[in-house]
Design an enzyme around this catalytic site. Sequence first.
Site, mmCIF file in Angstrom:
data_model
loop_
_atom_site.group_PDB
_atom_site.id
_atom_site.type_symbol
_atom_site.label_atom_id
_atom_site.label_comp_id
_atom_site.label_asym_id
_atom_site.label_seq_id
_atom_site.Cartn_x
_atom_site.Cartn_y
_atom_site.Cartn_z
ATOM 1 N N ARG A 184 -1.196 3.043 3.439
ATOM 2 C CA ARG A 184 -1.406 3.184 1.996
ATOM 3 C C ARG A 184 -0.861 4.513 1.480
ATOM 4 N NH1 ARG A 184 -7.510 2.215 2.315
ATOM 5 N NH2 ARG A 184 -7.661 2.801 0.104
ATOM 6 N N LYS A 231 -10.177 7.678 -8.772
ATOM 7 C CA LYS A 231 -9.863 6.797 -9.904
ATOM 8 C C LYS A 231 -11.036 5.889 -10.261
ATOM 9 C CE LYS A 231 -6.223 4.862 -8.006
ATOM 10 N NZ LYS A 231 -6.047 5.515 -6.704
ATOM 11 N N ARG A 242 -14.843 -1.010 2.881
ATOM 12 C CA ARG A 242 -13.673 -1.867 2.705
ATOM 13 C C ARG A 242 -12.888 -1.993 4.011
ATOM 14 N NH1 ARG A 242 -10.703 0.233 -2.663
ATOM 15 N NH2 ARG A 242 -8.918 -0.032 -1.312
ATOM 16 N N ARG A 273 2.281 0.485 -9.675
ATOM 17 C CA ARG A 273 2.290 1.193 -8.400
ATOM 18 C C ARG A 273 3.705 1.357 -7.855
ATOM 19 N NH1 ARG A 273 -2.994 0.292 -6.518
ATOM 20 N NH2 ARG A 273 -3.549 1.139 -4.488
#
Length: 217
Positions: free
Chosen positions: A172, A14, A161, A89
């Site tokens: 996730r 993305k 990250r 989301r």
Amino acid sequence: MLNIILMGPPGAGKGTHATWIERDYQIPHISTGDMFREAMASGSELGNKIKEIVNRGDLVSDELTCALVKERLSKPDCAKGYLLDGFPRTIPQAEAWEKISKEIGREVNLVINIACPDAELIKRISTRRVCPNCGASYNVVSMKPKKEGICDLCGHALIQRKDDNEESLKVRLANYYKSTAPLLDFYKSRNLLHDFDGMLGAEKLKVELNKLLAKSK
Ligand code: ADP
Ligand code: ZN
């Protein structure tokens, strides 16, 4: 008009594609993940609360997320289109956005989904590096920066990250399948959904995306 939602599991690409779409189609790329990371870096009380949630891979509350997006998308730079990345989301977020976007006259007209199998996502995320300054992302195996550890676009040092670790990624991905994947049917039933194959490779996928964007703008 390009009022776009960009969907796909973490690591599908993305951010990578959002970067050139923003530039080539002159629409602001708005990433809720980036917005939260900015809040986290600010050191505010709210930022510290968000940090805990994001770093373990969980989702920030629908209420806070929607309020943040409403404020950002109401700004004048979104009047000629926008590229929403990482939002909505959850179904409640999608329902809220349907209502809010109508109110502010910025309804979604295109949903782009980049699909990708888990094994590939896990591989990509573990070798991903990002620029904390401009948000660009790289991969130490497949998308190396010109100079090791340095962002091509802005010269800042790259980082990994905190939530790009195996444990947080598991959370996730589980959240993605449970809370986010149902949105595909939500948008399909509204005839907004366009599916793309994230395994195509960045260059080929760009060609495919460009075909859709050029005829939709
Ligand atoms: P990725 O798609 O690679 O998992 P993002 O940068 O989009 O990562 O988001 C990072 C984190 O920010 C998410 O794991 C979540 O904790 C939080 N976040 C981002 N967008 C949302 C959202 N719409 N609702 C709730 N939490 C979000
Ligand atoms: Zn950069």
